[in-house]
Design an enzyme around this catalytic site. Structure first.
Site, short mmCIF file in Angstrom:
data_model
loop_
_atom_site.label_atom_id
_atom_site.label_comp_id
_atom_site.label_asym_id
_atom_site.label_seq_id
_atom_site.Cartn_x
_atom_site.Cartn_y
_atom_site.Cartn_z
N GLU A 178 0.82 -1.21 0.00
CA GLU A 178 0.00 0.00 0.00
C GLU A 178 0.86 1.27 0.00
O GLU A 178 0.43 2.32 -0.49
CB GLU A 178 -0.91 0.02 1.23
CG GLU A 178 -1.75 1.27 1.33
CD GLU A 178 -2.64 1.29 2.54
OE1 GLU A 178 -3.86 1.34 2.36
OE2 GLU A 178 -2.12 1.25 3.68
N HIS A 202 1.70 5.72 10.49
CA HIS A 202 0.98 6.21 9.32
C HIS A 202 -0.39 6.73 9.74
O HIS A 202 -0.94 6.31 10.76
CB HIS A 202 0.75 5.06 8.31
CG HIS A 202 1.97 4.66 7.55
ND1 HIS A 202 2.39 3.35 7.44
CD2 HIS A 202 2.86 5.39 6.82
CE1 HIS A 202 3.48 3.30 6.69
NE2 HIS A 202 3.78 4.52 6.30
N CYS A 244 -2.23 -2.08 4.84
CA CYS A 244 -0.87 -2.02 4.26
C CYS A 244 -0.61 -3.15 3.27
O CYS A 244 0.28 -3.04 2.43
CB CYS A 244 0.19 -2.14 5.35
SG CYS A 244 -0.07 -1.18 6.80
#
Ligand code: GLY
Length: 258
Positions: free
Chosen positions: A68, A166, A253
């Site tokens: 990702e 993130h 991800c």
């Protein structure tokens, strides 16, 4: 509401045991178990009615199963990112050929140094993209990303970050105006427009769920978050991703969905 037709995943490599982690206390991933969990993840994606393209493992990049981070794929354009972790930056070169199968050359864009951007910092909400300004994604990366998106009529909102790796480590959009939010994002006024499901601290990892065509994929082992999502009326599928969690990786991800 956005529907997805495809996903791209990359098989974990043996070198994943040396991937980046902020949680060494969880131990090293067990490679064989990671492969089994990856198989189950692919099955879950397929159960959501999408076609999954499975790319080969690449031993040169321990974290490359977290695909990702190397691109953002929207309906109108593809953006190849410039991953902010030096050991991961070269992963961006591995994705271009795959993206060319789905997008015209003119619709493929790249974030350029000194800009950095990780796809894990990008949360799509319809035509608006929230982008976390994290240790991986810098102001210049967000500026470039916003300028690419603007040409397609998309907007971009920068989200200041303090702690999490993130943006999508702690906040994820479930469509229908529903948002999972944990930790530093729970009270962030940028997300006040959403109906928030606040994720308790002990289940913070489960803030990273994935919406695909009205199914939510939820990490296994987080009963409170699972119950809240079911209460909202979604179909759910759980997948155990314990070995990826050891590398700070979550469900989102592990794939590019578009
Ligand atoms: N280990 C995944 C990452 O740090 O990006």
């Amino acid at each position: 509401m956005r529907q997805f037709q495809h996903a791209i995943v990359r098989r974990p490599c043996r070198a994943m045991v040396d991937g980046i982690t902020s949680a060494p206390e969880l131990g090293k991933p067990i490679y064989e178990l990671a492969l089994e969990q990856h198989d189950a993840y692919i099955r879950a994606l397929e159960q959501c009615g999408i076609e999954v393209s499975i790319l080969d493992a690449d031993e040169a990049f321990p974290d490359s199963c977290f695909i990702e981070d190397v691109a953002v794929l929207s309906k109108k354009c593809a953006v190849v990112t410039n991953p902010g972790a030096p050991s991961r930056n070269g992963e961006k070169r591995l994705i271009i050929d795959e993206i060319r199968k789905y997008y015209d050359e003119a619709a493929i864009h790249c974030i350029q140094t000194p800009g950095t951007l990780d796809g894990g910092d990008v949360m799509m909400v319809g035509d608006c993209f929230y982008v976390g300004e994290s240790e991986r994604t810098n102001t210049e990366g967000i500026r470039q990303f916003g300028s690419i998106l603007a040409a397609y009529g998309y907007s971009c909102i920068a989200v200041p970050m303090e702690k999490m790796l993130h943006l999508k480590t702690g906040v994820n959009y479930l469509e229908n105006n529903n948002l999972l939010a944990a930790g530093e994002f729970a009270q962030n006024p940028l997300f006040d427009r959403f109906q928030k499901v606040l994720v308790p601290e002990e289940e913070a990892y489960a803030a990273n769920c994935v919406w695909i065509n009205d199914t939510i994929i939820v990490p296994e082992g987080y009963p409170k978050v699972l119950a809240e999502i079911k209460k909202l009326g979604y179909r759910t599928v759980t997948v155990d991703v314990s070995e990826f969690r050891k590398l700070d990786g979550g469900l989102s991800c592990l794939s590019l969905r578009f």
